[in-house]
Enzyme design. Structure first.
Site, PDB file in Angstrom:
ATOM      1  N   ARG A 223      -6.740  -3.243  -9.999  1.00 39.15           N
ATOM      2  CA  ARG A 223      -7.289  -3.882  -9.052  1.00 39.15           C
ATOM      3  C   ARG A 223      -8.535  -4.914  -9.362  1.00 39.15           C
ATOM      4  O   ARG A 223      -8.486  -5.133 -11.219  1.00 39.15           O
ATOM      5  CB  ARG A 223      -9.489  -2.676  -9.425  1.00 39.15           C
ATOM      6  CG  ARG A 223      -8.524  -2.116  -7.625  1.00 39.15           C
ATOM      7  CD  ARG A 223      -8.689  -1.869  -6.328  1.00 39.15           C
ATOM      8  NE  ARG A 223      -8.450  -1.157  -5.158  1.00 39.15           N
ATOM      9  CZ  ARG A 223      -6.711  -0.993  -5.067  1.00 39.15           C
ATOM     10  NH1 ARG A 223      -5.871  -1.288  -5.495  1.00 39.15           N
ATOM     11  NH2 ARG A 223      -6.518  -0.358  -4.241  1.00 39.15           N
ATOM     12  N   HIS A 275      -0.660  -8.118  -4.397  1.00 41.26           N
ATOM     13  CA  HIS A 275      -0.911  -7.253  -4.511  1.00 41.26           C
ATOM     14  C   HIS A 275       0.521  -6.575  -3.401  1.00 41.26           C
ATOM     15  O   HIS A 275       0.433  -5.887  -2.815  1.00 41.26           O
ATOM     16  CB  HIS A 275      -1.956  -6.401  -3.217  1.00 41.26           C
ATOM     17  CG  HIS A 275      -2.994  -5.374  -3.396  1.00 41.26           C
ATOM     18  ND1 HIS A 275      -3.799  -5.301  -3.572  1.00 41.26           N
ATOM     19  CD2 HIS A 275      -2.483  -4.457  -4.046  1.00 41.26           C
ATOM     20  CE1 HIS A 275      -4.699  -4.027  -3.881  1.00 41.26           C
ATOM     21  NE2 HIS A 275      -3.049  -3.263  -3.425  1.00 41.26           N
TER      22      HIS A 275
END
Ligand code: GLV
Length: 311
Positions: A223, A275
């Site tokens: 993250r 991502h």
């Protein structure tokens, strides 16, 4: 029983759930509001606020990914509805590949060869043996523990870190603040796989980055909130010249898509991916969704997310 489904690639998911959960009526954001209202279960990935706001009566929510930060931060999340998240579900293997690629990128000097190529420079560097390339994995949840095991099986000495003590075969496990400092001092590549919570925010701050040995590399398939970006840029130093930190391979960012104005895009020793490290694979994920809904319906014991801990 009604299940509201929300995820990219919704047609494939809907078809899989229709086949695997014939007792359920599967509805999506495309259905008229009265049809999708009062769903019993929500099987969702990053649902829009308005869609969640209609569903206060849900009996259970299944997060169609590993990280629950986006769901827990959604202001429309109904209160006191148990949340189940996907655990590994095939993501760990994909993320282990991403981590491997990242580690090998530095261990086998692909970063240096790229710069040499620009100069047409033909010069091989001595290979540092994998056994002399200790790797750290921060976060030993379902994904981190499996990634650590795979990297250890590849031949890298692996140090793992978690907030609370854990014991994993073949991994040197550390925990707590002192354990983190001890791990950081020893690793040449660091892989971040912690959840995004108030206590992991900027865990890689200036002090943590400075604790890494000079020339260490950072790989973040976790993250974006885990890294203090200003401290990262400072540790990397200017331009192509290697700073204290040799390079960073980043897949997750505090704001996604990464804004076009971000200085990370153009840094010569940062590699950016959108991502993509661990997309949710359909097969095992659908099995977990079906198992969760059936367990909720049967009133069986089921492992749920702790909203206070954030994972
Ligand atoms: C992806 O980032 C996930 O949390 O599954």
């Amino acid at each position: 029983m009604r299940v509201l489904l929300h995820i990219d690639d919704i047609d494939t998911w809907r078809q899989a759930l229709v086949e695997r959960l014939p007792e359920a009526e599967i509805v999506t954001a495309d259905d008229p509001a009265d049809k999708r209202r009062n769903a019993d279960y929500l099987a969702v990935w990053q649902p829009p606020e308005a869609l969640l706001a209609e569903q206060a009566q849900a009996k259970g929510i299944i997060n169609l990914g590993a990280g629950v930060d986006a769901l827990l931060n959604n202001p429309a999340l109904p209160e006191n509805v148990p949340i189940v998240k996907l655990r590994d579900a095939g993501m760990a293997e994909l993320i282990a590949d991403y981590a491997r690629y990242g580690i090998l990128h530095f261990q086998r000097d692909f970063d240096r060869y790229r710069r040499q190529q620009a100069q047409r420079e033909w010069r091989a560097h001595a290979v540092v043996d994998k056994h002399d390339w200790p790797v750290g994995v921060l976060g030993l949840g379902a994904i981190g523990a499996k990634v650590a095991a795979m990297l250890a099986a590849d031949g890298f000495p692996v140090h793992g870190w978690s907030r609370t003590p854990k014991s994993l075969a073949g991994i040197r496990c550390h925990h707590g603040d002192t354990g983190l400092a001890a791990l950081l001092r020893q690793v040449r590549s660091l892989v971040l796989l912690l959840p995004s919570t108030a206590s992991t925010r900027h865990i890689m701050d200036a002090e943590a980055l400075a604790a890494l040995p000079k020339g260490a590399s950072l790989i973040n398939p976790g993250r974006g909130s885990l890294i203090d970006e200003a401290a990262l840029l400072d540790a990397l130093g200017e331009g192509a010249q290697e700073g204290r930190l040799r390079g960073a391979i980043l897949d997750a960012f505090p704001e996604e898509p990464l804004p076009a104005t971000s200085p990370l895009w153009t840094h010569p020793r940062i590699w950016i991916t959108p991502h993509m490290a661990g997309p949710t694979p359909l097969g095992e994920a659908v099995d977990q969704v079906v198992a969760a809904i059936r367990a909720f319906e049967a009133g069986d014991e089921i492992e749920t997310v702790d909203p206070d801990a954030g994972y």
